[in-house]
Design a protein around this motif. Structure first.
Motif, PDB file in Angstrom:
ATOM      1  N   LEU A 108      13.408 -28.576 -28.339  1.00 43.23           N
ATOM      2  CA  LEU A 108      12.583 -27.570 -27.687  1.00 43.23           C
ATOM      3  C   LEU A 108      11.984 -26.627 -28.720  1.00 43.23           C
ATOM      4  CD1 LEU A 108      11.596 -26.337 -25.024  1.00 43.23           C
ATOM      5  CD2 LEU A 108      13.713 -25.004 -24.947  1.00 43.23           C
ATOM      6  N   TYR A 109      12.782 -26.261 -29.703  1.00 44.49           N
ATOM      7  CA  TYR A 109      12.295 -25.421 -30.805  1.00 44.49           C
ATOM      8  C   TYR A 109      11.154 -26.124 -31.541  1.00 44.49           C
ATOM      9  CZ  TYR A 109      12.381 -23.071 -35.382  1.00 44.49           C
ATOM     10  OH  TYR A 109      12.039 -22.427 -36.544  1.00 44.49           O
ATOM     11  N   GLY A 110      11.313 -27.436 -31.762  1.00 45.34           N
ATOM     12  CA  GLY A 110      10.277 -28.217 -32.424  1.00 45.34           C
ATOM     13  C   GLY A 110       8.987 -28.254 -31.618  1.00 45.34           C
ATOM     14  N   LYS A 111       9.113 -28.315 -30.294  1.00 42.08           N
ATOM     15  CA  LYS A 111       7.922 -28.281 -29.438  1.00 42.08           C
ATOM     16  C   LYS A 111       7.220 -26.930 -29.568  1.00 42.08           C
ATOM     17  CE  LYS A 111       9.789 -31.596 -26.092  1.00 42.08           C
ATOM     18  NZ  LYS A 111      10.279 -31.816 -24.704  1.00 42.08           N
ATOM     19  N   GLY A 112       8.013 -25.870 -29.721  1.00 43.71           N
ATOM     20  CA  GLY A 112       7.435 -24.552 -29.941  1.00 43.71           C
ATOM     21  C   GLY A 112       6.680 -24.487 -31.258  1.00 43.71           C
ATOM     22  N   VAL A 113       7.238 -25.112 -32.290  1.00 41.73           N
ATOM     23  CA  VAL A 113       6.564 -25.173 -33.592  1.00 41.73           C
ATOM     24  C   VAL A 113       5.210 -25.865 -33.450  1.00 41.73           C
ATOM     25  CG1 VAL A 113       6.648 -26.198 -35.904  1.00 41.73           C
ATOM     26  CG2 VAL A 113       8.685 -25.099 -34.951  1.00 41.73           C
ATOM     27  N   ALA A 114       5.193 -26.971 -32.698  1.00 39.85           N
ATOM     28  CA  ALA A 114       3.942 -27.708 -32.485  1.00 39.85           C
ATOM     29  C   ALA A 114       2.935 -26.868 -31.696  1.00 39.85           C
ATOM     30  CB  ALA A 114       4.229 -29.014 -31.754  1.00 39.85           C
ATOM     31  N   MET A 115       3.421 -26.115 -30.710  1.00 38.59           N
ATOM     32  CA  MET A 115       2.536 -25.251 -29.930  1.00 38.59           C
ATOM     33  C   MET A 115       1.912 -24.170 -30.798  1.00 38.59           C
ATOM     34  SD  MET A 115       4.615 -24.733 -26.337  1.00 38.59           S
ATOM     35  CE  MET A 115       3.413 -23.512 -25.756  1.00 38.59           C
ATOM     36  N   GLY A 116       2.726 -23.570 -31.656  1.00 42.29           N
ATOM     37  CA  GLY A 116       2.232 -22.517 -32.540  1.00 42.29           C
ATOM     38  C   GLY A 116       1.194 -23.038 -33.508  1.00 42.29           C
ATOM     39  N   ALA A 117       1.438 -24.240 -34.055  1.00 40.97           N
ATOM     40  CA  ALA A 117       0.482 -24.832 -34.994  1.00 40.97           C
ATOM     41  C   ALA A 117      -0.847 -25.106 -34.303  1.00 40.97           C
ATOM     42  CB  ALA A 117       1.054 -26.122 -35.577  1.00 40.97           C
ATOM     43  N   ALA A 118      -0.789 -25.568 -33.057  1.00 47.67           N
ATOM     44  CA  ALA A 118      -2.020 -25.851 -32.306  1.00 47.67           C
ATOM     45  C   ALA A 118      -2.792 -24.573 -32.010  1.00 47.67           C
ATOM     46  CB  ALA A 118      -1.682 -26.579 -31.006  1.00 47.67           C
ATOM     47  N   ASP A 119      -2.087 -23.507 -31.655  1.00 47.66           N
ATOM     48  CA  ASP A 119      -2.760 -22.255 -31.298  1.00 47.66           C
ATOM     49  C   ASP A 119      -3.481 -21.606 -32.470  1.00 47.66           C
ATOM     50  OD1 ASP A 119      -2.458 -21.876 -28.521  1.00 47.66           O
ATOM     51  OD2 ASP A 119      -0.354 -21.311 -28.774  1.00 47.66           O
ATOM     52  N   VAL A 120      -3.090 -21.973 -33.697  1.00 48.23           N
ATOM     53  CA  VAL A 120      -3.758 -21.414 -34.875  1.00 48.23           C
ATOM     54  C   VAL A 120      -5.200 -21.904 -34.968  1.00 48.23           C
ATOM     55  CG1 VAL A 120      -3.783 -21.419 -37.401  1.00 48.23           C
ATOM     56  CG2 VAL A 120      -1.631 -21.094 -36.186  1.00 48.23           C
ATOM     57  N   VAL A 121      -5.449 -23.127 -34.479  1.00 41.10           N
ATOM     58  CA  VAL A 121      -6.771 -23.741 -34.607  1.00 41.10           C
ATOM     59  C   VAL A 121      -7.656 -23.339 -33.433  1.00 41.10           C
ATOM     60  CG1 VAL A 121      -8.029 -25.920 -34.838  1.00 41.10           C
ATOM     61  CG2 VAL A 121      -5.712 -25.706 -35.766  1.00 41.10           C
ATOM     62  N   PRO A 122      -8.775 -22.648 -33.685  1.00 42.68           N
ATOM     63  CA  PRO A 122      -9.695 -22.316 -32.595  1.00 42.68           C
ATOM     64  C   PRO A 122     -10.222 -23.588 -31.938  1.00 42.68           C
ATOM     65  CG  PRO A 122     -10.201 -21.024 -34.550  1.00 42.68           C
ATOM     66  CD  PRO A 122      -9.229 -22.087 -34.976  1.00 42.68           C
ATOM     67  N   GLY A 123     -10.005 -23.718 -30.631  1.00 42.63           N
ATOM     68  CA  GLY A 123     -10.453 -24.907 -29.925  1.00 42.63           C
ATOM     69  C   GLY A 123      -9.313 -25.804 -29.491  1.00 42.63           C
ATOM     70  N   VAL A 124      -8.110 -25.576 -30.019  1.00 42.81           N
ATOM     71  CA  VAL A 124      -6.947 -26.373 -29.630  1.00 42.81           C
ATOM     72  C   VAL A 124      -5.928 -25.444 -28.974  1.00 42.81           C
ATOM     73  CG1 VAL A 124      -5.131 -27.946 -30.408  1.00 42.81           C
ATOM     74  CG2 VAL A 124      -7.342 -27.923 -31.569  1.00 42.81           C
ATOM     75  N   SER A 125      -5.368 -25.877 -27.851  1.00 51.40           N
ATOM     76  CA  SER A 125      -4.476 -25.021 -27.082  1.00 51.40           C
ATOM     77  C   SER A 125      -3.020 -25.443 -27.198  1.00 51.40           C
ATOM     78  CB  SER A 125      -4.888 -25.048 -25.599  1.00 51.40           C
ATOM     79  OG  SER A 125      -3.933 -24.412 -24.795  1.00 51.40           O
ATOM     80  N   GLY A 126      -2.148 -24.460 -27.359  1.00 51.84           N
ATOM     81  CA  GLY A 126      -0.715 -24.738 -27.332  1.00 51.84           C
ATOM     82  C   GLY A 126      -0.280 -25.243 -25.971  1.00 51.84           C
ATOM     83  N   GLY A 127      -1.045 -24.889 -24.933  1.00 46.53           N
ATOM     84  CA  GLY A 127      -0.737 -25.373 -23.593  1.00 46.53           C
ATOM     85  C   GLY A 127      -0.828 -26.886 -23.501  1.00 46.53           C
ATOM     86  N   THR A 128      -1.716 -27.489 -24.299  1.00 50.50           N
ATOM     87  CA  THR A 128      -1.821 -28.949 -24.334  1.00 50.50           C
ATOM     88  C   THR A 128      -0.517 -29.559 -24.822  1.00 50.50           C
ATOM     89  OG1 THR A 128      -4.199 -28.846 -24.771  1.00 50.50           O
ATOM     90  CG2 THR A 128      -3.085 -30.898 -25.332  1.00 50.50           C
TER      91      THR A 128
END
Length: 319
Positions: free
Chosen positions: A17-37
């Protein structure tokens, strides 16, 4: 009365679950990509939305009365702590890596997200159990909204506190929607650089107003999303799948920069871009289109999504 969604998890599952959070955070850094995905394809989206929704309810019932343990249990505290710890870690440690790739290796990075989002939309679409006119209509609406967001030009907007509050409320809602980026919404509202500058300069009034908007926005919007997912699941999922397909316009690997903006660090960044083909990309920018690498990274992103789904399915079977 709270509808509890708290799950008993092992230490290994909390690490995942922590790893999924890491992936969400990395995605949110990029404008146009959502952590919700990332949350959706990794199988934690509905639990996340419900837990956020319960935070507001539990605060009224337990937190104001000093019942901290009951509050923590009501909001699925272990889940939220593990997930948001991963998001925070990613933003602190991986943000510079992602931003470096975005600036120096944009084609393979965007290709990776392109493959990821295509696979995500397919998997989300498969979660629909009945196809009706309403389901198809919501999918088309989702595609249209997301596509419009990706082509909309940034606007000149007021700097009044009411609009700062509104910007926070809308951006945070976009951040938890698959396919729509909160940071990109701030760019469209003309408040991306403004908020970053306020944080850098520690303008407490602006920061607190923006955060208040985020809290109110996510609390209110999570109630709506939770209700839609429970009462109109197929239509809600079709809408979210549409968001993903519509956002593909933003993550196309080969782009021509039309307009730029200067960020809070004085760096010139792309603001408005136009999608072009690999050959045109080489002619206009002088950079290699890296077609083979782009296809490879798209396949990697595609396969990664199916790997995450496989893990989720195995976990479901065990439960």
């Amino acid at each position: 009365m709270f509808l509890m969604m708290t799950k008993t998890r092992t230490f290994k599952e909390y690490l995942l679950l922590y790893g999924k959070g890491v992936a969400m955070g990395a995605a949110d850094v990029v404008p146009g990509v959502s952590g919700g995905t990332i949350a959706f394809i990794s199988g934690i989206y509905e639990e996340l939305i419900h837990s956020i929704k319960e935070s507001g309810n539990a605060a009224k019932v337990y937190l104001l009365k000093g019942k901290f343990k009951a509050f923590y249990e009501a909001i699925n505290g272990n889940f939220l702590v593990a997930l948001f710890a991963g998001i925070a870690t990613s933003i602190l440690l991986l943000a510079n890596v992602v931003l470096y790739l975005l600036e120096n290796k944009p084609v393979p990075l965007w290709s990776f997200f392109f493959g990821l989002i295509i696979a995500s939309s397919v998997i989300v679409w498969r979660k629909i159990t009945a196809f009706t006119f309403g389901v198809i209509l919501m999918f088309v609406i989702g595609v249209g909204i997301a596509y419009f967001v990706t082509i909309a030009a940034p606007a000149e907007t007021p700097t009044s506190y009411w609009f700062i509050f509104l910007s926070g409320a809308i951006a945070i809602c976009a951040m938890i929607l698959p396919g729509i980026s909160g940071s990109f919404i701030l760019l469209l509202m003309g408040k991306y650089e403004f908020i970053l500058s306020a944080v850098k300069s520690m303008k407490v009034g602006i920061i607190l107003t923006f955060l208040a908007g985020c809290i109110i926005g996510v609390s209110s919007f999570s109630h709506l999303l939770d209700w839609l997912l429970r009462r109109y699941h197929n239509m809600a999922v079709a809408l979210l799948s549409g968001f993903m397909i519509g956002s593909l316009n933003k993550v196309w690997p080969w782009k021509q920069v039309i307009e730029t903006f200067t960020d809070s660090h004085g760096k010139i960044k792309p603001l408005v871009e136009h999608n072009i083909g690999p050959n045109a990309y080489h002619e206009i920018t002088g950079n290699q289109p890296e077609v083979v690498l782009a296809i490879t990274m798209a396949v990697v992103g595609f396969c990664l999504v199916y790997f995450l789904e496989l893990i989720g399915n195995k976990k479901t079977i065990k439960e």
